[in-house]
Design a protein around this motif. Structure first.
Motif, short mmCIF file in Angstrom:
data_model
loop_
_atom_site.label_atom_id
_atom_site.label_comp_id
_atom_site.label_asym_id
_atom_site.label_seq_id
_atom_site.Cartn_x
_atom_site.Cartn_y
_atom_site.Cartn_z
N LYS A 346 -6.66 -0.34 -12.22
CA LYS A 346 -6.13 -1.17 -13.32
C LYS A 346 -6.81 -2.78 -13.13
CE LYS A 346 -2.36 1.06 -15.14
NZ LYS A 346 -0.85 1.13 -15.50
N MET A 347 -7.13 -3.06 -11.85
CA MET A 347 -7.40 -4.36 -11.56
C MET A 347 -9.05 -4.21 -10.92
SD MET A 347 -4.08 -5.54 -9.53
CE MET A 347 -3.93 -3.83 -8.86
N PRO A 348 -9.80 -4.12 -12.27
CA PRO A 348 -11.34 -4.32 -11.86
C PRO A 348 -12.11 -5.49 -11.22
CG PRO A 348 -11.07 -4.52 -14.00
CD PRO A 348 -9.66 -4.28 -13.44
N ARG A 349 -11.17 -6.58 -11.10
CA ARG A 349 -11.65 -7.86 -10.41
C ARG A 349 -11.08 -8.15 -9.05
NH1 ARG A 349 -12.10 -11.83 -15.96
NH2 ARG A 349 -13.06 -10.46 -16.97
N LEU A 350 -10.31 -6.96 -8.66
CA LEU A 350 -9.48 -7.23 -7.28
C LEU A 350 -10.31 -7.71 -6.27
CD1 LEU A 350 -6.54 -7.69 -6.42
CD2 LEU A 350 -6.68 -4.97 -5.79
N TYR A 351 -10.25 -8.80 -5.43
CA TYR A 351 -10.85 -9.07 -4.52
C TYR A 351 -10.11 -9.08 -3.18
CZ TYR A 351 -14.58 -10.89 -7.67
OH TYR A 351 -15.45 -11.15 -8.79
N TRP A 352 -8.80 -9.57 -3.26
CA TRP A 352 -8.01 -9.52 -2.05
C TRP A 352 -6.61 -8.83 -2.28
CZ3 TRP A 352 -10.03 -13.83 -4.28
CH2 TRP A 352 -11.00 -14.62 -3.50
N LEU A 353 -6.48 -7.49 -1.47
CA LEU A 353 -5.38 -6.87 -1.68
C LEU A 353 -4.59 -7.02 -0.35
CD1 LEU A 353 -3.55 -5.02 -3.11
CD2 LEU A 353 -5.25 -3.05 -2.40
N ARG A 354 -3.34 -7.40 -0.22
CA ARG A 354 -2.61 -7.63 1.15
C ARG A 354 -1.46 -6.63 0.89
NH1 ARG A 354 -3.43 -14.18 0.86
NH2 ARG A 354 -5.77 -13.97 1.34
N LEU A 355 -1.20 -5.70 1.67
CA LEU A 355 -0.20 -4.70 1.87
C LEU A 355 0.63 -4.56 3.06
CD1 LEU A 355 -2.07 -2.05 -0.26
CD2 LEU A 355 -0.66 -3.70 -1.16
N ARG A 356 0.42 -5.70 4.11
CA ARG A 356 1.18 -5.69 5.26
C ARG A 356 2.46 -5.22 5.27
NH1 ARG A 356 -1.27 -10.55 5.02
NH2 ARG A 356 0.23 -12.54 4.78
N ARG A 357 3.22 -4.77 6.11
CA ARG A 357 4.70 -4.64 6.32
C ARG A 357 5.15 -3.81 4.91
NH1 ARG A 357 7.26 -8.96 6.11
NH2 ARG A 357 5.37 -10.44 5.61
N ASN A 358 4.65 -2.60 4.75
CA ASN A 358 5.42 -1.78 3.76
C ASN A 358 5.66 -0.30 4.60
OD1 ASN A 358 5.20 -2.88 0.75
ND2 ASN A 358 3.53 -3.95 1.62
N CYS A 359 5.75 0.61 3.72
CA CYS A 359 5.80 1.99 4.03
C CYS A 359 4.88 2.89 3.75
CB CYS A 359 7.34 2.32 3.37
SG CYS A 359 8.49 1.31 3.42
N LEU A 360 3.68 2.57 3.52
CA LEU A 360 2.56 3.25 3.22
C LEU A 360 2.22 4.42 4.06
CD1 LEU A 360 -0.01 0.73 1.35
CD2 LEU A 360 1.54 2.34 0.33
N GLU A 361 2.21 5.61 3.63
CA GLU A 361 1.72 6.69 4.67
C GLU A 361 0.34 7.43 4.63
OE1 GLU A 361 4.68 9.72 3.74
OE2 GLU A 361 6.38 8.45 4.52
N SER A 362 -0.42 7.00 3.62
CA SER A 362 -1.67 7.35 3.56
C SER A 362 -2.60 6.24 2.70
CB SER A 362 -1.97 8.86 3.03
OG SER A 362 -1.46 8.72 1.52
N LEU A 363 -3.91 6.43 3.03
CA LEU A 363 -4.77 5.49 2.46
C LEU A 363 -6.15 6.10 2.20
CD1 LEU A 363 -5.26 2.26 1.38
CD2 LEU A 363 -6.24 2.18 3.84
N SER A 364 -6.65 5.87 0.98
CA SER A 364 -8.02 6.36 0.47
C SER A 364 -8.89 5.33 0.25
CB SER A 364 -7.71 7.33 -0.65
OG SER A 364 -8.78 8.12 -1.00
#
Length: 683
Positions: A346-364
């Motif tokens: 939904k964010m087609p202009r996204l340049y910076w995505l910061r997700l540190r210190r979460n509980c994510l278990e997988s990434l694609s």
């Protein structure tokens, strides 16, 4: 006599000119620049009256002014800016600004004007052109502020940070129809009841560091920047029924207590969305899989007991609003386990995505899950065990430049996943279970626990510290012009000359801390600027370091007993900064220490903390150690001992000679002394 006659004339020619200079009206401690007078920190107790009348800007910050008395600015009718911050102001008399009606910018921050706020209010009435007013840190309550701000219809910029405002309502800023920027940070606000509804020109609002519990029915469509960080906000809900497009570009809700992703406007222009350090998660899957009756109605009350019913389907993850213009999204320090399907798309202009210190278990890393525009992705310090990618789609992420996967538990990934990202410049895989593939011919079809790092022409920085790397094959970095390589905290790593030979022409930063390093020839790496070989078992400073022009050298926590004088001389000339603490230095071999201490080119950062081992195997502070304790080991100290010995022998011989002459050579004594001291006794 001639000198006394000249003295009055001398006094006349010295004292009179000094008195004339001191009494001259243009002499002032202030610094004048065209029409600006800088009188900051001049120990003034009143407004100076000896400045040029055409002064337009007058700065009196950091003085000892207690009051602005009536007519104190009459001399300066052209004044446009007046700053009297950081004084001890308690009083501003009603006519203080009379005769200076042109003032547009007034700074009275960091004073004590809560004591005389009524006089301040009266004095401000005469400033019909006032555009900027700073009353920060003056101990004002909301009632005082409301009284002071009455009828200031020309005001555009208002700063009230650091006061004691508790609750705002529609009367607080009722006359400020031209207001564009309002700063209310670091107050005690816990409720805002329609205080900003009539401020139709307000574009920047700072509510940081207060105690606001929520922001609901948000309808400020004209606002461009909203900072509501460091509060206690649990809900942020805009009015979804408004057809207008919100002008909001920056929304800072970091360091709050948000439970859900904020309910943003249906039409917005938001670019920067800061949501770090909250409790945000996506819970739609819980509602789908539960038979319980989940509530979807939330009711809010203000302090006046006026009910404000807000009904939303809080499990509907489509209520995130319009995020199509978001360029920076910071969700660090939340409770994210996964994203709803298609959320990031939904964010087609996204340049910076910061997700540190979460509980994510997988990434694609695929275009089906990540926007093609993504430039920086930080998913460090999560619970990642798998990294998924399809070579056919991963190479479409041709804008991804910085990737941080550190502090996870990645055990499965496609070995050549990083070679499919054409713009990748920096990768941090530190503290995972991912090794370095020994061969370039690893099959792409099978998931491995290693990664291929050869032939990545865009990669410049690689961090693989703490990855349990045991060996590096000679061609492991071939075709990859790394400038930064971090291999620290791989204690079983066998580093030899061949494994890094392909980086001779590019490497500038090299980290080999805690790698069991003992001997390595650094001389071929002529471009090396930063070298960390701390926490190893190095007994002697490698001679190959002497030829390098390093900006920083870290030698901490090794087994060095000394640094040879000739090596220390060269290091002091070529290295800019060095760390040396934590070694087993010999207290009687500290010549290098004195060189580092006296060097003006070298900055020995931790020199004051360096310890050494003395002759009794005790650890001592090198800076406090007295070299005399080393006995005969120092030539300079031996000479001192010989001098002391000869001096004591010489004093003894002189004493013996005197006794001899007084006892046995009496005729040499003067006759008077002999007559008095050598009388025969009566017996």
């Amino acid at each position: 006599m001639p000198v006394l006659s000249v003295l009055p004339a001398l006094l006349y020619f010295i004292v009179v000119p000094v008195l004339l200079v001191l009494s001259h009206p243009n002499i002032s401690p202030c610094r004048l620049t065209q029409t600006t007078a800088l009188c900051n920190g001049c120990k003034l107790s009143t407004v100076p009256q000896n400045l040029p009348q055409q002064t337009e800007e007058l700065f009196l910050n950091h003085n000892s002014i207690l009051a602005l008395q009536s007519g104190c600015l009459l001399r300066y009718p052209a004044l446009r800016l007046f700053s009297c911050a950081n004084n001890s102001l308690t009083t501003v008399e009603g006519d203080a600004f009379s005769g200076s009606a042109l003032i547009e910018n007034l700074n009275l921050a960091n004073n004590q004007l809560h004591n005389g706020h009524k006089g301040l209010a009266q004095s401000l009435r005469s400033l019909t052109r006032l555009r900027t007013l700073d009353l920060s840190s003056n101990g004002l309550t909301e009632d005082m502020a409301s009284y002071v701000l009455q009828n200031l219809t020309s005001l555009e910029f208002l700063y009230l940070s650091g006061n004691f405002l508790l609750r705002l309502d529609e009367s607080t800023f009722k006359d400020l129809h031209q207001l564009k920027e309002l700063n209310l940070d670091r107050n005690l606000l816990f409720e805002i009841d329609g205080a900003f509804d009539h401020l139709k020109k307000l574009q920047r609002l700072n509510l940081a560091f207060n105690s606001l519990p929520c922001l609901v029915q948000f309808e400020m469509t004209q606002l461009v920047v909203l900072n509501a960080s460091h509060n206690r906000i649990e809900w942020f809900i805009t009015n979804p029924d408004l057809p207008e497009t919100f002008q909001l570009e920056t929304l800072d809700l970091s360091d709050n207590q948000l439970l859900f992703f904020p309910f943003l406007p249906s039409h917005s222009r938001i670019k920067t969305l800061l949501l770090s350090n909250n409790h945000i998660g996506f819970y739609g899957h819980l509602a789908d899989n539960s038979s319980s009756n989940w509530t979807d109605s939330v009711e809010y009350y203000n302090m006046g007991k006026n009910a404000s019913n807000i009904t939303v389907e809080i499990w509907d993850e489509g209520l995130t609003g319009d995020i199509s213009t978001v360029e920076l999204l910071d969700l660090s320090g939340n409770q994210l386990r996964s994203f709803p399907e298609g959320f990031l798309q939904k964010m087609p202009r996204l340049y910076w995505l910061r997700l540190r210190r979460n509980c994510l278990e997988s990434l694609s890393l695929t275009v089906q899950d990540m926007p093609e525009t993504l430039y920086e992705l930080d998913v460090s310090d999560n619970r990642l065990t798998e990294l998924h990618a399809q070579p056919s789609s991963a190479n479409k992420l041709n804008n991804l430049t910085h990737l941080n996967l550190s502090l996870n538990d990645i055990q499965v990934l496609p070995p050549r996943v990083f070679t499919t990202l054409p713009s990748l410049s920096s990768v941090d895989l530190s503290y995972n279970s991912v090794g370095v593939c020994p061969s370039r011919d690893v099959s792409d079809s099978d998931a491995q626990v290693c990664a291929v790092w050869s032939n990545l022409s865009s990669l410049k920085q690689l961090y693989i510290a703490g990855c349990s790397v045991r060996s590096l094959s000679p061609s492991v970095f071939e075709g990859t012009p790394l400038t930064h390589l971090e291999l620290s905290n791989n204690p079983d790593l066998a580093v030899d000359q061949n494994c890094l030979s392909s980086l001779v022409g590019s490497l500038q930063h090299l980290g080999l801390s805690n790698t069991g390093l003992q001997n390595f020839d650094f001389s071929p790496y002529r471009h090396l600027k930063f070298l960390n070989i701390s926490n190893n078992s190095i007994w002697e400073l490698p001679k190959s370091l002497i030829s390098l022009n390093l900006k920083l050298l870290d030698l901490r926590n090794n087994m060095l007993s000394t640094i040879q004088s000739e090596d220390a001389t060269v290091l002091a000339q070529r290295v800019r900064a060095v760390y040396v603490n934590g070694n087993a230095f010999n207290c009687c071999q500290l010549e290098w220490y004195r060189m580092f201490e006296e060097s003006k080119a070298l900055h020995a950062v931790d020199l004051s903390e360096v310890t050494c081992i003395d002759l009794h195997q005790r650890r001592r502070k090198a800076m406090l150690f007295n070299s005399l304790e080393c006995g005969g080991q120092s030539t300079e100290e031996s000479i001192i001992w010989y001098i002391l010995l000869f001096l004591s022998v010489g004093v003894s011989l002189v004493g013996i000679s005197i006794i001899y002459f007084l006892t046995f050579r009496q005729k040499l004594l003067p006759h008077a002394i002999k007559k008095r001291c050598w009388r025969p006794t009566s017996y």
